[in-house]
Design a protein around this motif. Structure first.
Motif, PDB file in Angstrom:
ATOM      1  N   LEU A   1       0.822  -1.227   0.094  1.00 45.89           N
ATOM      2  CA  LEU A   1      -0.085   0.076   0.069  1.00 45.89           C
ATOM      3  C   LEU A   1       0.784   1.146  -0.019  1.00 45.89           C
ATOM      4  O   LEU A   1       2.202   1.249   0.437  1.00 45.89           O
ATOM      5  CB  LEU A   1      -0.978  -0.025   1.244  1.00 45.89           C
ATOM      6  N   ALA A   2       0.387   2.379  -0.424  1.00 43.98           N
ATOM      7  CA  ALA A   2       1.235   3.630  -0.369  1.00 43.98           C
ATOM      8  C   ALA A   2       1.050   3.851   0.988  1.00 43.98           C
ATOM      9  O   ALA A   2       0.275   3.611   1.851  1.00 43.98           O
ATOM     10  CB  ALA A   2       0.048   4.587  -1.135  1.00 43.98           C
ATOM     11  N   PRO A   3       2.397   4.684   1.383  1.00 44.87           N
ATOM     12  CA  PRO A   3       2.672   5.063   2.842  1.00 44.87           C
ATOM     13  C   PRO A   3       1.402   5.852   3.312  1.00 44.87           C
ATOM     14  O   PRO A   3       1.000   5.578   4.473  1.00 44.87           O
ATOM     15  CB  PRO A   3       4.025   5.887   2.703  1.00 44.87           C
ATOM     16  N   ARG A   4       0.811   6.732   2.553  1.00 48.33           N
ATOM     17  CA  ARG A   4      -0.237   7.629   3.163  1.00 48.33           C
ATOM     18  C   ARG A   4      -1.645   6.736   3.767  1.00 48.33           C
ATOM     19  O   ARG A   4      -1.915   6.711   4.647  1.00 48.33           O
ATOM     20  CB  ARG A   4      -0.768   8.681   1.995  1.00 48.33           C
ATOM     21  N   VAL A   5      -1.935   5.751   2.653  1.00 48.97           N
ATOM     22  CA  VAL A   5      -2.930   4.601   2.990  1.00 48.97           C
ATOM     23  C   VAL A   5      -2.524   4.028   4.167  1.00 48.97           C
ATOM     24  O   VAL A   5      -3.541   3.710   4.926  1.00 48.97           O
ATOM     25  CB  VAL A   5      -3.214   3.967   1.604  1.00 48.97           C
ATOM     26  N   ARG A   6      -1.449   3.374   4.237  1.00 49.52           N
ATOM     27  CA  ARG A   6      -0.906   2.650   5.231  1.00 49.52           C
ATOM     28  C   ARG A   6      -1.112   3.299   6.621  1.00 49.52           C
ATOM     29  O   ARG A   6      -1.395   2.635   7.577  1.00 49.52           O
ATOM     30  CB  ARG A   6       0.417   2.020   5.097  1.00 49.52           C
ATOM     31  N   ARG A   7      -0.614   4.665   6.531  1.00 49.19           N
ATOM     32  CA  ARG A   7      -0.523   5.414   7.810  1.00 49.19           C
ATOM     33  C   ARG A   7      -2.117   5.503   8.192  1.00 49.19           C
ATOM     34  O   ARG A   7      -2.454   5.297   9.328  1.00 49.19           O
ATOM     35  CB  ARG A   7       0.008   6.754   7.635  1.00 49.19           C
TER      36      ARG A   7
ATOM     37  N   ASP B   1     -21.598   1.934  23.405  1.00 45.07           N
ATOM     38  CA  ASP B   1     -20.329   1.127  23.301  1.00 45.07           C
ATOM     39  C   ASP B   1     -20.156   0.148  22.606  1.00 45.07           C
ATOM     40  O   ASP B   1     -19.299  -0.296  21.645  1.00 45.07           O
ATOM     41  CB  ASP B   1     -19.886   0.745  24.769  1.00 45.07           C
ATOM     42  N   TYR B   2     -21.462  -0.524  22.683  1.00 49.93           N
ATOM     43  CA  TYR B   2     -21.389  -1.783  21.846  1.00 49.93           C
ATOM     44  C   TYR B   2     -21.442  -1.713  20.406  1.00 49.93           C
ATOM     45  O   TYR B   2     -20.890  -2.167  19.720  1.00 49.93           O
ATOM     46  CB  TYR B   2     -23.074  -2.408  22.189  1.00 49.93           C
ATOM     47  N   LYS B   3     -22.363  -0.421  19.958  1.00 50.72           N
ATOM     48  CA  LYS B   3     -22.214  -0.145  18.291  1.00 50.72           C
ATOM     49  C   LYS B   3     -20.654   0.174  17.949  1.00 50.72           C
ATOM     50  O   LYS B   3     -20.394   0.135  16.905  1.00 50.72           O
ATOM     51  CB  LYS B   3     -23.226   1.243  18.276  1.00 50.72           C
ATOM     52  N   GLU B   4     -19.999   0.917  18.770  1.00 49.36           N
ATOM     53  CA  GLU B   4     -18.677   1.244  18.461  1.00 49.36           C
ATOM     54  C   GLU B   4     -17.769   0.043  18.248  1.00 49.36           C
ATOM     55  O   GLU B   4     -16.900  -0.037  17.566  1.00 49.36           O
ATOM     56  CB  GLU B   4     -17.943   2.007  19.571  1.00 49.36           C
ATOM     57  N   MET B   5     -17.789  -0.896  19.173  1.00 53.31           N
ATOM     58  CA  MET B   5     -17.258  -2.101  18.993  1.00 53.31           C
ATOM     59  C   MET B   5     -17.477  -2.767  17.988  1.00 53.31           C
ATOM     60  O   MET B   5     -16.692  -3.752  17.379  1.00 53.31           O
ATOM     61  CB  MET B   5     -17.229  -2.894  20.404  1.00 53.31           C
ATOM     62  N   CYS B   6     -18.748  -2.904  17.634  1.00 46.80           N
ATOM     63  CA  CYS B   6     -19.165  -3.594  16.218  1.00 46.80           C
ATOM     64  C   CYS B   6     -18.432  -3.038  15.299  1.00 46.80           C
ATOM     65  O   CYS B   6     -18.067  -3.808  14.206  1.00 46.80           O
ATOM     66  CB  CYS B   6     -20.785  -3.695  16.247  1.00 46.80           C
ATOM     67  N   LYS B   7     -18.510  -1.747  14.993  1.00 45.14           N
ATOM     68  CA  LYS B   7     -17.593  -1.115  14.111  1.00 45.14           C
ATOM     69  C   LYS B   7     -16.526  -1.427  14.088  1.00 45.14           C
ATOM     70  O   LYS B   7     -15.610  -1.726  13.002  1.00 45.14           O
ATOM     71  CB  LYS B   7     -17.874   0.464  13.995  1.00 45.14           C
ATOM     72  N   ALA B   8     -15.580  -1.428  15.150  1.00 44.87           N
ATOM     73  CA  ALA B   8     -14.147  -1.576  15.446  1.00 44.87           C
ATOM     74  C   ALA B   8     -13.777  -2.978  14.892  1.00 44.87           C
ATOM     75  O   ALA B   8     -12.944  -3.152  14.254  1.00 44.87           O
ATOM     76  CB  ALA B   8     -13.685  -1.506  16.774  1.00 44.87           C
ATOM     77  N   SER B   9     -14.677  -3.945  15.248  1.00 45.36           N
ATOM     78  CA  SER B   9     -14.628  -5.399  14.726  1.00 45.36           C
ATOM     79  C   SER B   9     -14.577  -5.437  13.323  1.00 45.36           C
ATOM     80  O   SER B   9     -13.854  -6.074  12.819  1.00 45.36           O
ATOM     81  CB  SER B   9     -15.672  -6.189  15.680  1.00 45.36           C
ATOM     82  N   THR B  10     -15.578  -4.738  12.638  1.00 46.92           N
ATOM     83  CA  THR B  10     -15.576  -4.934  11.330  1.00 46.92           C
ATOM     84  C   THR B  10     -14.406  -4.345  10.546  1.00 46.92           C
ATOM     85  O   THR B  10     -13.920  -4.905   9.424  1.00 46.92           O
ATOM     86  CB  THR B  10     -17.006  -4.089  10.738  1.00 46.92           C
ATOM     87  N   LEU B  11     -13.947  -3.226  11.276  1.00 44.64           N
ATOM     88  CA  LEU B  11     -12.690  -2.494  10.724  1.00 44.64           C
ATOM     89  C   LEU B  11     -11.268  -3.679  10.773  1.00 44.64           C
ATOM     90  O   LEU B  11     -10.640  -3.634   9.927  1.00 44.64           O
ATOM     91  CB  LEU B  11     -12.400  -1.100  11.310  1.00 44.64           C
ATOM     92  N   VAL B  12     -11.120  -3.956  11.949  1.00 41.99           N
ATOM     93  CA  VAL B  12      -9.793  -4.640  12.295  1.00 41.99           C
ATOM     94  C   VAL B  12      -9.982  -5.973  11.502  1.00 41.99           C
ATOM     95  O   VAL B  12      -9.047  -6.323  10.948  1.00 41.99           O
ATOM     96  CB  VAL B  12      -9.573  -4.831  13.684  1.00 41.99           C
ATOM     97  N   HIS B  13     -11.044  -6.704  11.333  1.00 45.51           N
ATOM     98  CA  HIS B  13     -11.141  -7.810  10.629  1.00 45.51           C
ATOM     99  C   HIS B  13     -11.067  -7.691   9.009  1.00 45.51           C
ATOM    100  O   HIS B  13     -10.664  -8.624   8.124  1.00 45.51           O
ATOM    101  CB  HIS B  13     -12.502  -8.539  10.998  1.00 45.51           C
ATOM    102  N   ARG B  14     -11.221  -6.459   8.497  1.00 47.44           N
ATOM    103  CA  ARG B  14     -11.297  -6.295   7.341  1.00 47.44           C
ATOM    104  C   ARG B  14      -9.629  -5.690   6.720  1.00 47.44           C
ATOM    105  O   ARG B  14      -9.354  -6.128   5.815  1.00 47.44           O
ATOM    106  CB  ARG B  14     -12.220  -4.889   6.876  1.00 47.44           C
ATOM    107  N   GLU B  15      -9.020  -5.050   7.842  1.00 46.05           N
ATOM    108  CA  GLU B  15      -7.719  -4.598   7.315  1.00 46.05           C
ATOM    109  C   GLU B  15      -6.660  -5.476   8.018  1.00 46.05           C
ATOM    110  O   GLU B  15      -5.600  -5.519   7.483  1.00 46.05           O
ATOM    111  CB  GLU B  15      -7.544  -3.140   8.059  1.00 46.05           C
ATOM    112  N   LEU B  16      -6.736  -6.087   9.108  1.00 49.77           N
ATOM    113  CA  LEU B  16      -5.571  -7.134   9.637  1.00 49.77           C
ATOM    114  C   LEU B  16      -5.957  -8.603   9.497  1.00 49.77           C
ATOM    115  O   LEU B  16      -7.072  -9.052   9.488  1.00 49.77           O
ATOM    116  CB  LEU B  16      -5.874  -6.628  11.156  1.00 49.77           C
ATOM    117  N   MET B  17      -4.680  -9.338   9.621  1.00 54.15           N
ATOM    118  CA  MET B  17      -4.967 -10.681   9.674  1.00 54.15           C
ATOM    119  C   MET B  17      -5.360 -11.127  11.070  1.00 54.15           C
ATOM    120  O   MET B  17      -5.102 -10.306  12.192  1.00 54.15           O
ATOM    121  CB  MET B  17      -3.556 -11.164   9.752  1.00 54.15           C
TER     122      MET B  17
END
Length: 678
Positions: free
Chosen positions: A602-608, A638-654
């Motif tokens: 990925l481009a450095p800016r996107v990666r950051r 809090d629950y809604k925020e953690m659902c969003k966070a879960s979607t994000l980290v599973h999309r971008e991380l191993m």
């Protein structure tokens, strides 16, 4: 084969555990090694449960060495009085936790009068055994002699004083009413009525203070986060935790409390048409290599409810039996007793009626013996029989054999294609492990089945006719019953699911959940079980794509145990896990990188940008974990925020990195602590 003389068995088996009886039996069998070898040969190969059990039942040595004693633990006015006296002593010393334990023991030990029973409904034809259990009037009969409940009334009165002191006003009022119902002594009644007046006044003050506290919290800019006056449920749970952890409660009343409020499990709005405990997002499939399994038929988001199921039966851990309702499995401060035994409590009259007409039907007379035998989780075997008789089971199993479906997916479904998890039909269709065990393991299971069958006979509640009258069983009757018990033992090995009270952070037992038993294992599971009493809820803990298999962890997951440890743990399930975490030998949490991007080019800016978003999600997860451990409450936001966070980290991380694990655990905290609207 006739039974051995029970009088001879008493001195030999009383107080002995299953392990002791088995050891004596094996030693006796080894006196004739050729006969023992022949018996073990009969247990190998593809044998029916009928053939396996008959191999043990027809042995003279089994009747001599494995026959248990039906132990009794009767209710006693003298014991109730003594427990109450000790409770009063602890009350004076301000050791309220110990006082409550003694007052509850006094209530349980006291002779109990007849319990009012509901109307009985019976049907001649057994269609879905287990859905509408018949009710035996004997269950609700106690000691109705005049004045026989005097010790019980005194015990309730003593506990009402403690509840008043602790500020549990609803509990206090309830105990006062119970004391009056059970003929509280006339010369002491004025004290009880005076306590009732003081309690009502304190409760009115409590209600007003709570209204004002709630109003202030709503007007406070930070009111959605900070706790004002803790709720009655939270205060009672705090006290329960002290009791469970054997901590002494000092002179520190819990403040103004009301009745213990308990969250209800979510309801699935759109259900699977054949498996109603599953949502419409789930499909049940079959493969010869792994039997039935579950698939997602559409994309599933983190937090989405996948299944909700009430246990067919649950056996609970003995150490909790003074605080745990014998029917709904809720921890309770002010239980009501079983009228017939001293080993089970209920949280209220409704649960008592249901418990006495279902799970507690057989166990009431058997529990003292079960305690001595130390059966452990396999005690759920007799719970699977509920209040059925030999005739009920025999007739229904014959019917099930005739209607065995061609498609394995429909195993356990009725003639309308519905899988009813409260029907014995669903339990009958569960997979066992009989084909994977060696002759030694099968021999152990046959011994357990032998002992259970003996106890069923002694209880005089299983071998009964249509009028619920005991009869003398024939050899075929015993073997028919024993083969059913043996099949249940094999099913328990594969299908028992642990039950944990998440708010109490306590394991309470293990149960049979026929629908959830269809979900397979993965060390990198995408679902999580959590409980509301005896109801199990299943939610997604990460995004799940359509076509992906649904999985839970049978015990531990890859973040907590290495590959070798997990494989050792799974040996009892007779399979080797081939999930991604096992195939690639993913590291445990302490050896993982904090972040591990899926796309590295990925481009450095996107990666950051991705890294900043992920770190923010991870920091939020840590904050939520700290909030849950402190004097702050988690909320829907809090629950809604953690659902969003879960979607994000599973999309971008191993998935084998610490950020994913942190977010997943914080989402689980929200499941447990937040009333999530569906």
């Amino acid at each position: 084969m006739a039974d051995a003389d029970p009088n001879e068995a008493v001195t030999r088996t009383v107080g002995r555990s299953l392990k002791d009886l088995s050891s004596c039996f094996i030693s006796r069998m080894r006196e004739d090694e050729s006969k023992f070898t022949e018996v073990r040969k009969r247990l190998t190969g593809r044998k029916t449960f009928h053939e396996l059990f008959a191999s043990i039942w027809d042995l003279k040595e089994a009747h001599e060495m494995l026959t248990p004693v039906l132990e009794k633990k009767e209710k006693s006015e003298a014991l109730a009085t003594e427990e109450g006296r000790e409770g009063n002593k602890f009350y004076q010393e301000k050791n309220y936790a110990k006082a409550l334990e003694k007052f509850n023991s006094s209530i349980v030990a006291a002779p109990h009068p007849t319990v009012k029973r509901p109307e009985m409904s019976t049907t001649d034809e057994v269609d879905n055994l287990g859905e509408s259990p018949s009710i035996n009037p004997e269950w609700f009969t106690g000691n109705d002699d005049e004045g026989a409940d005097g010790a019980l009334a005194i015990a309730y009165g003593n506990r009402s004083a403690l509840m008043m002191k602790l500020g549990l006003y609803e509990f206090c009022l309830n105990d006062i009413e119970l004391a009056l119902r059970h003929s509280y002594p006339e010369d002491l009644k004025h004290k009880l009525l005076d306590r009732k007046e003081r309690c009502l006044a304190a409760k009115r003050k409590q209600d007003l203070e709570r209204q004002e506290s709630t109003s202030r919290a709503r007007n406070d800019a930070d009111g959605s986060r900070k706790r004002g006056r803790r709720s009655c449920g939270e205060m009672a749970v705090d006290f329960l935790k002290r009791l469970v952890d054997n901590l002494t409660l000092e002179d520190d009343p819990l403040g103004t409390n009301g009745q213990l409020t308990l969250r209800k499990p979510p309801v699935i709005k759109k259900k699977n048409s054949s498996y109603p405990c599953f949502s419409e997002s789930v499909k049940v499939s079959y493969h010869s290599s792994k039997g039935r399994y579950t698939l997602a038929v559409k994309d599933i988001s983190p937090g989405e409810v996948v299944a909700v199921e009430r246990a067919f039966c649950v056996g609970f851990i003995e150490e909790n039996n003074t605080l745990l309702c014998g029917h709904c499995l809720r921890f309770t401060l002010n239980p009501v007793p079983c009228p017939g035994c001293t080993m089970v409590i209920f949280c209220n009259d409704d649960c008592r009626i249901k418990g006495l007409s279902e799970d507690h039907w057989l166990e009431c007379k058997l529990l003292p013996s079960m305690k001595s035998l130390k059966f452990g989780p396999v005690c759920s075997v007799y719970k699977m029989l509920r209040n059925f008789t030999l005739k009920d089971i025999r007739d229904f199993r014959k019917k099930l054999k005739r209607e065995k479906p061609e498609d394995p997916v429909n195993l356990g479904c009725d003639n309308k294609g519905m899988y009813n998890s409260q029907s014995y039909r669903a339990v009958y269709g569960l997979m066992g492990d009989e084909e994977t065990l060696n002759d030694q393991q099968i021999l152990i299971n046959c011994q357990i089945a032998f002992i259970f069958t003996k106890l069923l006979h002694m209880s005089e509640r299983f071998f009964v006719n249509s009028r619920r009258e005991p009869f003398t069983p024939t050899r075929e009757d015993f073997i028919a019953a024993g083969s059913v018990v043996l099949s249940h033992i094999f099913k328990c090995h594969f299908n028992l699911i642990g039950v944990t009270d998440c708010r109490m952070e306590k394991d309470v037992g293990a149960g049979i959940f026929p629908t959830l038993a269809l979900i397979n294992h993965s060390c990198d599971a995408n679902l999580k079980f959590y409980t509301f009493g005896r109801t199990m809820v299943v939610r997604a803990i990460r995004p799940i794509q359509a076509g992906e298999e649904l999985t839970v962890a049978y015990g531990t997951c890859f973040e907590n145990s290495n590959l070798l440890e997990r494989r050792r743990m799974l040996v009892k399930y007779q399979f080797t896990c081939s999930c991604e975490a096992c195939v690639n030998d993913w590291p445990t949490y302490d050896r993982q990188d904090q972040m591990k991007l899926r796309e590295t080019r990925l481009a450095p800016r996107v990666r950051r940008g991705i890294s900043e978003a992920v770190l923010k999600a991870s920091a939020m997860a840590v904050q939520i974990r700290r909030l849950a451990e402190s004097d702050y409450e988690l909320n829907e936001q809090d629950y809604k925020e953690m659902c969003k966070a879960s979607t994000l980290v599973h999309r971008e991380l191993m998935r084998d990195c610490q950020c994913v694990h942190d977010v997943r655990n914080s989402l689980l905290l929200c499941f447990i602590n937040v009333s999530i609207p569906e």
